[in-house]
Design a protein around this motif. Structure first.
Motif, PDB file in Angstrom:
ATOM      1  N   ARG A   1       0.837  -1.203   0.000  1.00  0.00           N
ATOM      2  CA  ARG A   1       0.000   0.000   0.000  1.00  0.00           C
ATOM      3  C   ARG A   1       0.873   1.254   0.000  1.00  0.00           C
ATOM      4  NH1 ARG A   1      -4.886   0.657   3.985  1.00  0.00           N
ATOM      5  NH2 ARG A   1      -6.040   0.106   2.133  1.00  0.00           N
ATOM      6  N   ALA A   2       1.923   1.274   0.806  1.00  0.00           N
ATOM      7  CA  ALA A   2       2.787   2.452   0.907  1.00  0.00           C
ATOM      8  C   ALA A   2       3.485   2.758  -0.418  1.00  0.00           C
ATOM      9  CB  ALA A   2       3.820   2.258   2.019  1.00  0.00           C
ATOM     10  N   VAL A   3       4.033   1.733  -1.078  1.00  0.00           N
ATOM     11  CA  VAL A   3       4.695   1.998  -2.363  1.00  0.00           C
ATOM     12  C   VAL A   3       3.669   2.339  -3.441  1.00  0.00           C
ATOM     13  CG1 VAL A   3       6.785   0.681  -1.828  1.00  0.00           C
ATOM     14  CG2 VAL A   3       4.900  -0.443  -3.044  1.00  0.00           C
ATOM     15  N   GLY A   4       2.448   1.858  -3.279  1.00  0.00           N
ATOM     16  CA  GLY A   4       1.372   2.243  -4.197  1.00  0.00           C
ATOM     17  C   GLY A   4       1.075   3.731  -4.108  1.00  0.00           C
ATOM     18  N   TRP A   5       1.115   4.275  -2.885  1.00  0.00           N
ATOM     19  CA  TRP A   5       0.927   5.722  -2.713  1.00  0.00           C
ATOM     20  C   TRP A   5       2.049   6.481  -3.411  1.00  0.00           C
ATOM     21  CZ3 TRP A   5       0.077   5.226   3.226  1.00  0.00           C
ATOM     22  CH2 TRP A   5      -1.255   4.870   3.475  1.00  0.00           C
ATOM     23  N   ALA A   6       3.272   6.007  -3.237  1.00  0.00           N
ATOM     24  CA  ALA A   6       4.417   6.657  -3.888  1.00  0.00           C
ATOM     25  C   ALA A   6       4.253   6.627  -5.406  1.00  0.00           C
ATOM     26  CB  ALA A   6       5.718   5.979  -3.474  1.00  0.00           C
ATOM     27  N   GLN A   7       3.775   5.511  -5.913  1.00  0.00           N
ATOM     28  CA  GLN A   7       3.581   5.378  -7.358  1.00  0.00           C
ATOM     29  C   GLN A   7       2.523   6.368  -7.860  1.00  0.00           C
ATOM     30  OE1 GLN A   7       2.310   1.460  -8.730  1.00  0.00           O
ATOM     31  NE2 GLN A   7       3.995   1.538 -10.205  1.00  0.00           N
ATOM     32  N   LYS A   8       1.472   6.572  -7.069  1.00  0.00           N
ATOM     33  CA  LYS A   8       0.432   7.540  -7.460  1.00  0.00           C
ATOM     34  C   LYS A   8       0.978   8.972  -7.452  1.00  0.00           C
ATOM     35  CE  LYS A   8      -3.476   4.769  -6.086  1.00  0.00           C
ATOM     36  NZ  LYS A   8      -4.516   4.494  -5.118  1.00  0.00           N
ATOM     37  N   LEU A   9       1.890   9.263  -6.544  1.00  0.00           N
ATOM     38  CA  LEU A   9       2.487  10.593  -6.477  1.00  0.00           C
ATOM     39  C   LEU A   9       3.468  10.840  -7.622  1.00  0.00           C
ATOM     40  CD1 LEU A   9       3.307  10.815  -2.658  1.00  0.00           C
ATOM     41  CD2 LEU A   9       1.456  11.997  -3.872  1.00  0.00           C
ATOM     42  N   ASP A  10       3.968   9.771  -8.201  1.00  0.00           N
ATOM     43  CA  ASP A  10       5.031   9.827  -9.208  1.00  0.00           C
ATOM     44  C   ASP A  10       4.469  10.039 -10.609  1.00  0.00           C
ATOM     45  OD1 ASP A  10       7.461   9.616 -10.529  1.00  0.00           O
ATOM     46  OD2 ASP A  10       7.420   7.426 -10.525  1.00  0.00           O
ATOM     47  N   ARG A  11       4.008  11.233 -10.881  1.00  0.00           N
ATOM     48  CA  ARG A  11       3.425  11.535 -12.200  1.00  0.00           C
ATOM     49  C   ARG A  11       4.483  11.633 -13.290  1.00  0.00           C
ATOM     50  NH1 ARG A  11      -1.604  15.532 -10.808  1.00  0.00           N
ATOM     51  NH2 ARG A  11      -2.551  14.090  -9.331  1.00  0.00           N
ATOM     52  N   GLY A  12       5.746  11.802 -12.900  1.00  0.00           N
ATOM     53  CA  GLY A  12       6.835  11.894 -13.871  1.00  0.00           C
ATOM     54  C   GLY A  12       7.481  10.556 -14.178  1.00  0.00           C
ATOM     55  N   HIS A  13       6.962   9.479 -13.588  1.00  0.00           N
ATOM     56  CA  HIS A  13       7.488   8.116 -13.802  1.00  0.00           C
ATOM     57  C   HIS A  13       8.980   8.036 -13.512  1.00  0.00           C
ATOM     58  CE1 HIS A  13       3.584   7.199 -15.456  1.00  0.00           C
ATOM     59  NE2 HIS A  13       3.708   8.255 -16.239  1.00  0.00           N
ATOM     60  N   ARG A  14       9.374   8.603 -12.384  1.00  0.00           N
ATOM     61  CA  ARG A  14      10.779   8.622 -11.982  1.00  0.00           C
ATOM     62  C   ARG A  14      11.144   7.467 -11.054  1.00  0.00           C
ATOM     63  NH1 ARG A  14       9.075  14.220 -12.152  1.00  0.00           N
ATOM     64  NH2 ARG A  14       7.972  13.805 -10.226  1.00  0.00           N
ATOM     65  N   VAL A  15      10.123   6.775 -10.519  1.00  0.00           N
ATOM     66  CA  VAL A  15      10.348   5.730  -9.524  1.00  0.00           C
ATOM     67  C   VAL A  15       9.918   4.377 -10.088  1.00  0.00           C
ATOM     68  CG1 VAL A  15       9.710   4.930  -7.210  1.00  0.00           C
ATOM     69  CG2 VAL A  15       9.986   7.373  -7.640  1.00  0.00           C
ATOM     70  N   GLU A  16      10.776   3.379  -9.882  1.00  0.00           N
ATOM     71  CA  GLU A  16      10.451   2.017 -10.297  1.00  0.00           C
ATOM     72  C   GLU A  16      10.444   1.125  -9.059  1.00  0.00           C
ATOM     73  OE1 GLU A  16      12.580  -1.281 -13.071  1.00  0.00           O
ATOM     74  OE2 GLU A  16      12.306   0.719 -13.940  1.00  0.00           O
ATOM     75  N   LEU A  17       9.386   0.344  -8.903  1.00  0.00           N
ATOM     76  CA  LEU A  17       9.207  -0.506  -7.728  1.00  0.00           C
ATOM     77  C   LEU A  17       9.689  -1.921  -7.997  1.00  0.00           C
ATOM     78  CD1 LEU A  17       5.590   0.627  -6.801  1.00  0.00           C
ATOM     79  CD2 LEU A  17       7.760   1.572  -5.973  1.00  0.00           C
ATOM     80  N   HIS A  18      10.293  -2.538  -6.957  1.00  0.00           N
ATOM     81  CA  HIS A  18      10.802  -3.904  -7.066  1.00  0.00           C
ATOM     82  C   HIS A  18      10.510  -4.649  -5.763  1.00  0.00           C
ATOM     83  CE1 HIS A  18      13.262  -2.640 -10.536  1.00  0.00           C
ATOM     84  NE2 HIS A  18      13.474  -1.544  -9.826  1.00  0.00           N
ATOM     85  N   ALA A  19       9.708  -5.694  -5.832  1.00  0.00           N
ATOM     86  CA  ALA A  19       9.496  -6.532  -4.646  1.00  0.00           C
ATOM     87  C   ALA A  19      10.788  -7.305  -4.390  1.00  0.00           C
ATOM     88  CB  ALA A  19       8.343  -7.494  -4.869  1.00  0.00           C
ATOM     89  N   SER A  20      11.214  -7.347  -3.154  1.00  0.00           N
ATOM     90  CA  SER A  20      12.489  -7.998  -2.822  1.00  0.00           C
ATOM     91  C   SER A  20      12.460  -9.502  -3.087  1.00  0.00           C
ATOM     92  CB  SER A  20      12.854  -7.731  -1.361  1.00  0.00           C
ATOM     93  OG  SER A  20      11.894  -8.294  -0.486  1.00  0.00           O
ATOM     94  N   GLN A  21      11.273 -10.083  -3.193  1.00  0.00           N
ATOM     95  CA  GLN A  21      11.144 -11.517  -3.404  1.00  0.00           C
ATOM     96  C   GLN A  21      11.301 -11.933  -4.868  1.00  0.00           C
ATOM     97  OE1 GLN A  21       9.061  -9.601  -1.628  1.00  0.00           O
ATOM     98  NE2 GLN A  21       9.285 -10.389   0.446  1.00  0.00           N
ATOM     99  N   VAL A  22      11.341 -10.982  -5.780  1.00  0.00           N
ATOM    100  CA  VAL A  22      11.516 -11.311  -7.198  1.00  0.00           C
ATOM    101  C   VAL A  22      12.961 -11.768  -7.399  1.00  0.00           C
ATOM    102  CG1 VAL A  22      11.554 -10.363  -9.545  1.00  0.00           C
ATOM    103  CG2 VAL A  22       9.715  -9.735  -7.975  1.00  0.00           C
ATOM    104  N   PRO A  23      13.154 -12.935  -8.006  1.00  0.00           N
ATOM    105  CA  PRO A  23      14.523 -13.438  -8.200  1.00  0.00           C
ATOM    106  C   PRO A  23      15.411 -12.412  -8.910  1.00  0.00           C
ATOM    107  CG  PRO A  23      12.929 -15.150  -8.732  1.00  0.00           C
ATOM    108  CD  PRO A  23      12.142 -13.880  -8.512  1.00  0.00           C
ATOM    109  N   GLY A  24      16.601 -12.212  -8.356  1.00  0.00           N
ATOM    110  CA  GLY A  24      17.588 -11.310  -8.935  1.00  0.00           C
ATOM    111  C   GLY A  24      17.549  -9.883  -8.430  1.00  0.00           C
ATOM    112  N   VAL A  25      16.464  -9.488  -7.782  1.00  0.00           N
ATOM    113  CA  VAL A  25      16.341  -8.095  -7.329  1.00  0.00           C
ATOM    114  C   VAL A  25      17.397  -7.754  -6.279  1.00  0.00           C
ATOM    115  CG1 VAL A  25      14.870  -6.497  -5.998  1.00  0.00           C
ATOM    116  CG2 VAL A  25      13.943  -7.720  -7.962  1.00  0.00           C
TER     117      VAL A  25
END
Length: 135
Positions: A18-42
């Motif tokens: 939920r918290a990173v979802g809020w950050a994503q909504k605030l990011d109208r310039g598409h400057r932030v990319e989200l990565h779940a730590s459980q994704v292999p290789g992250v």
């Protein structure tokens, strides 16, 4: 456009999602990319250990480079907010004497109790098959 900031978060945590979802909504310039730590290789990509990823959210700026300097906890939150909003205020406030320490203490308490806060369906459940086995 390539993201300016990469955010590594706990994809098994509904509050974190939920918290990173809020950050994503605030990011109208598409400057932030989200990565779940459980994704292999992250974790390898950003030079983080599983223990670090479990303890806090992490922010890595493009100019810091792969495996470069990452900031975690309340400092990461300040960097994420500044980057998402395209401002340079939150991290400066974080850097004020005693403010950063107080924010880190509050962040640690929230992080330790995050499973008790309301959230959304965790990222790994929303994206089945993307997180590693036993996520």
């Amino acid at each position: 456009m390539t993201a300016q900031l990469h955010v590594v978060f706990d994809g098994n945590c509904g509050f974190c999602t939920r918290a990173v979802g809020w950050a994503q909504k605030l990011d109208r310039g598409h400057r932030v990319e989200l990565h779940a730590s459980q994704v292999p290789g992250v974790l390898d990509r950003f030079g983080l250990t599983p223990e670090q990823a479990d303890a806090a959210v992490w922010a890595v700026r493009e100019e810091w480079g792969v495996g470069g300097h990452a900031v975690g906890g309340a400092h990461a939150v300040a960097v994420v907010l500044d980057t998402a909003l395209g401002i340079h205020v939150t991290e400066r406030v974080y850097g004020l004497p005693l403010i950063g320490r107080a924010l880190e203490a509050a962040y640690r308490w929230v992080a330790e109790h995050r499973r008790h806060f309301p959230g959304v369906t965790p990222w790994c459940e929303q994206h089945p098959g993307q997180c590693g086995p036993g996520h």
